[in-house]
Scaffold this motif. Structure first.
Motif, PDB file in Angstrom:
ATOM      1  N   TYR A 198      -8.938   1.368  -7.094  1.00 15.22           N
ATOM      2  CA  TYR A 198      -8.563   0.167  -6.344  1.00 15.22           C
ATOM      3  C   TYR A 198      -8.537   0.451  -4.837  1.00 15.22           C
ATOM      4  N   LEU A 199      -7.985   1.596  -4.454  1.00 17.60           N
ATOM      5  CA  LEU A 199      -7.922   1.947  -3.035  1.00 17.60           C
ATOM      6  C   LEU A 199      -9.293   2.313  -2.486  1.00 17.60           C
ATOM      7  N   LYS A 200     -10.110   2.992  -3.293  1.00 20.39           N
ATOM      8  CA  LYS A 200     -11.395   3.487  -2.798  1.00 20.39           C
ATOM      9  C   LYS A 200     -12.422   2.371  -2.683  1.00 20.39           C
ATOM     10  N   LEU A 241       0.830  -1.212   0.000  1.00 22.27           N
ATOM     11  CA  LEU A 241       0.000   0.000   0.000  1.00 22.27           C
ATOM     12  C   LEU A 241       0.861   1.256   0.000  1.00 22.27           C
ATOM     13  N   LEU A 271       2.136   1.861  -3.438  1.00 19.76           N
ATOM     14  CA  LEU A 271       1.111   2.463  -4.279  1.00 19.76           C
ATOM     15  C   LEU A 271       0.955   3.953  -3.979  1.00 19.76           C
ATOM     16  N   ASP A 272       1.036   4.317  -2.722  1.00 20.20           N
ATOM     17  CA  ASP A 272       0.935   5.723  -2.339  1.00 20.20           C
ATOM     18  C   ASP A 272       2.103   6.524  -2.911  1.00 20.20           C
ATOM     19  N   TYR A 316      -9.212   0.791   1.128  1.00 22.42           N
ATOM     20  CA  TYR A 316      -7.809   0.800   1.530  1.00 22.42           C
ATOM     21  C   TYR A 316      -7.295   2.218   1.729  1.00 22.42           C
ATOM     22  N   ASP A 317      -8.057   3.233   1.298  1.00 28.00           N
ATOM     23  CA  ASP A 317      -7.602   4.609   1.464  1.00 28.00           C
ATOM     24  C   ASP A 317      -7.547   4.990   2.941  1.00 28.00           C
ATOM     25  N   LEU A 374      -4.532   3.287   4.396  1.00 25.01           N
ATOM     26  CA  LEU A 374      -3.322   3.975   3.952  1.00 25.01           C
ATOM     27  C   LEU A 374      -3.109   5.267   4.722  1.00 25.01           C
ATOM     28  N   ARG A 382     -12.074  -0.786  -2.179  1.00 17.01           N
ATOM     29  CA  ARG A 382     -11.780  -1.754  -1.129  1.00 17.01           C
ATOM     30  C   ARG A 382     -11.535  -1.097   0.226  1.00 17.01           C
ATOM     31  N   TRP A 411      -6.529   4.837  -7.813  1.00 15.41           N
ATOM     32  CA  TRP A 411      -7.445   5.438  -6.855  1.00 15.41           C
ATOM     33  C   TRP A 411      -8.715   4.594  -6.698  1.00 15.41           C
TER      34      TRP A 411
END
Length: 250
Positions: A196-198, A36, A39-40, A202-203, A206, A200, A194
């Motif tokens: 993918y993170l939103k 993660l 990715l950030d 994961y934002d 993160l 699931r 974005w």
């Protein structure tokens, strides 16, 4: 290390540094956290590339609302110190934008909705802003200190311009004559990461990895009013009992 394995194979098995089930699970979580963070970092790199793409002219230019800012008054612009006040205005000037040319907003007065002109003032810098703007000794003579309360209830020292009558507001069309250069491949990659993170959630994870918190607790530290603290001294039942006693005595 599991004690059963030590009893079965002896203490020599400790030299192999075998991981337990809990250690393996923790390593999987830590590895996912690292992914993660990668990715950030990739998102930050892509945003930096998008900011550095530059600008291109917009033909023809378009008008997007109106803008309002301060200019020198006619008699000040015709005076001997016009250059001095023009340089001073560049440091404390403010610009406001609106879709309406008259810059009016709707307010309620005595139950009726009325339109009033939105207020606009010169910049009142705080201490660090005042130092950063680099006012000369002659320019500093036109400012005085004043303690003001911000929207959170904290006091801060502000430097107020003592002669605002030297400047007047003017309204001009807000013309857009340039636009950012876009890269479709860059935008597509940013959107994929974005989403993918939103999707699931994961934002939030993160944000907790970066800052140590998901952000929702920050609102608890805003200063509270004295009335709220006064009413929290007693529970609801105590307040109701006191009200009943006052009604009986009355």
């Amino acid at each position: 290390m599991d004690k059963k394995l030590i009893k079965q194979f002896g203490t020599e098995i400790l030299s192999y540094r075998l991981r337990t089930g809990r250690q393996k699970t923790r390593l999987r979580y830590e590895d996912f956290d690292k992914q993660l963070l990668e990715l950030d970092f990739r998102l930050d790199t892509l945003h930096e590339k998008r900011r550095n793409l530059g600008w291109e002219p917009l033909i023809p230019p378009i008008q997007r609302g109106w803008k309002r800012f301060f200019v020198l008054r006619e008699d000040v612009a015709a005076g001997k110190q016009c250059v001095f006040f023009e340089q001073l205005l560049q440091k404390i000037n403010t610009t406001d934008y609106s879709w309406k040319k008259d810059f009016t907003i709707k307010k309620r007065k005595r139950g009726r909705k009325i339109y009033v002109v939105r207020e606009q003032r010169l910049l009142a810098p705080c201490e660090w802003q005042f130092k950063k703007l680099g006012f000369s000794s002659q320019e500093q003579q036109f400012f005085y200190e004043q303690w003001q309360t911000d929207k959170y209830g904290y006091l801060s020292k502000r430097y107020i311009f003592s002669e605002p009558w030297r400047f007047i507001l003017t309204v001009k069309p807000n013309m857009i004559d340039k636009k950012r250069v876009t890269d479709p491949e860059l935008e597509s990659e940013i959107e994929q990461i974005w989403q993918y993170l939103k999707q699931r959630c994961y934002d939030l994870k993160l944000e907790k990895l970066r800052n140590g918190s998901s952000g929702y607790r920050y609102y608890r530290y805003y200063p509270k009013t004295k009335e709220a603290a006064f009413f929290k001294k007693k529970c609801i039942t105590q307040w109701l009992d006191e009200i009943k006693e006052e009604q009986i005595h009355d």
